[in-house]
Design a protein around this motif. Structure first.
Motif, PDB file in Angstrom:
ATOM      1  N   VAL A  23       0.443  -1.423  -0.025  1.00  0.00           N
ATOM      2  CA  VAL A  23      -0.014   0.096   0.217  1.00  0.00           C
ATOM      3  C   VAL A  23       1.302   1.206   0.157  1.00  0.00           C
ATOM      4  CG1 VAL A  23      -1.581   1.368   1.142  1.00  0.00           C
ATOM      5  CG2 VAL A  23      -1.596  -1.656   0.845  1.00  0.00           C
ATOM      6  N   PHE A  24       2.178   1.457   1.112  1.00  0.00           N
ATOM      7  CA  PHE A  24       2.964   2.264   0.429  1.00  0.00           C
ATOM      8  C   PHE A  24       4.673   1.997   0.310  1.00  0.00           C
ATOM      9  CE2 PHE A  24       0.345   2.132   4.495  1.00  0.00           C
ATOM     10  CZ  PHE A  24      -0.912   3.516   4.112  1.00  0.00           C
ATOM     11  N   ASP A  25       4.780   3.464  -0.467  1.00  0.00           N
ATOM     12  CA  ASP A  25       6.429   3.033  -0.566  1.00  0.00           C
ATOM     13  C   ASP A  25       7.243   4.383  -0.083  1.00  0.00           C
ATOM     14  OD1 ASP A  25       8.841   2.449  -1.982  1.00  0.00           O
ATOM     15  OD2 ASP A  25       7.651   2.409  -4.013  1.00  0.00           O
ATOM     16  N   VAL A  36       0.580   3.994  -3.065  1.00  0.00           N
ATOM     17  CA  VAL A  36       0.332   3.033  -3.888  1.00  0.00           C
ATOM     18  C   VAL A  36      -0.685   2.070  -4.015  1.00  0.00           C
ATOM     19  CG1 VAL A  36       1.282   0.699  -4.597  1.00  0.00           C
ATOM     20  CG2 VAL A  36       2.769   1.792  -3.242  1.00  0.00           C
ATOM     21  N   ASP A  37      -2.089   2.170  -3.752  1.00  0.00           N
ATOM     22  CA  ASP A  37      -3.383   1.807  -3.644  1.00  0.00           C
ATOM     23  C   ASP A  37      -3.826   2.370  -2.565  1.00  0.00           C
ATOM     24  OD1 ASP A  37      -4.949   0.167  -3.601  1.00  0.00           O
ATOM     25  OD2 ASP A  37      -4.681  -2.081  -3.009  1.00  0.00           O
ATOM     26  N   ASP A  46      -5.345  -4.466   8.376  1.00  0.00           N
ATOM     27  CA  ASP A  46      -5.766  -3.898   9.421  1.00  0.00           C
ATOM     28  C   ASP A  46      -4.614  -4.002   9.522  1.00  0.00           C
ATOM     29  OD1 ASP A  46      -7.299  -5.760  10.490  1.00  0.00           O
ATOM     30  OD2 ASP A  46      -7.194  -7.386  10.584  1.00  0.00           O
ATOM     31  N   ALA A  47      -3.021  -4.214   8.477  1.00  0.00           N
ATOM     32  CA  ALA A  47      -1.608  -3.800   8.317  1.00  0.00           C
ATOM     33  C   ALA A  47      -2.233  -2.158   7.975  1.00  0.00           C
ATOM     34  CB  ALA A  47      -1.199  -4.490   6.651  1.00  0.00           C
ATOM     35  N   VAL A  48      -2.574  -1.840   7.422  1.00  0.00           N
ATOM     36  CA  VAL A  48      -2.764  -0.110   6.579  1.00  0.00           C
ATOM     37  C   VAL A  48      -2.994   0.506   8.312  1.00  0.00           C
ATOM     38  CG1 VAL A  48      -4.569   1.403   5.814  1.00  0.00           C
ATOM     39  CG2 VAL A  48      -3.434  -0.202   4.048  1.00  0.00           C
TER      40      VAL A  48
END
Length: 68
Positions: A23-25, A36-37, A46-48
């Protein structure tokens, strides 16, 4: 879920990338977060949320979206 980032707040800590790399870079030149998304699949929610909670600059926010 929709993810929002505030690049002006980002301090480049990188905890978001470690929590949710799909999701992140980070930009190579300064480490600032890159989204990224913006609408990640449910298995990444949950990770976000963890990434948002760990962000020392509070640069990540999320909002719940309705399924159609």
């Amino acid at each position: 879920m929709r993810v929002h980032i505030d690049q002006d707040k980002c301090c480049g800590a990188g905890s978001c990338v470690l929590s949710a790399p799909d999701v992140f870079d980070q930009r190579d030149e300064d480490g600032i977060v890159v989204l990224v998304d913006a609408e990640p699949p449910a298995e990444l929610h949950d990770a976000v949320r963890e990434a948002a909670a760990l962000c020392p600059a509070a640069a990540i926010t999320t909002e719940q979206t309705e399924r159609v």
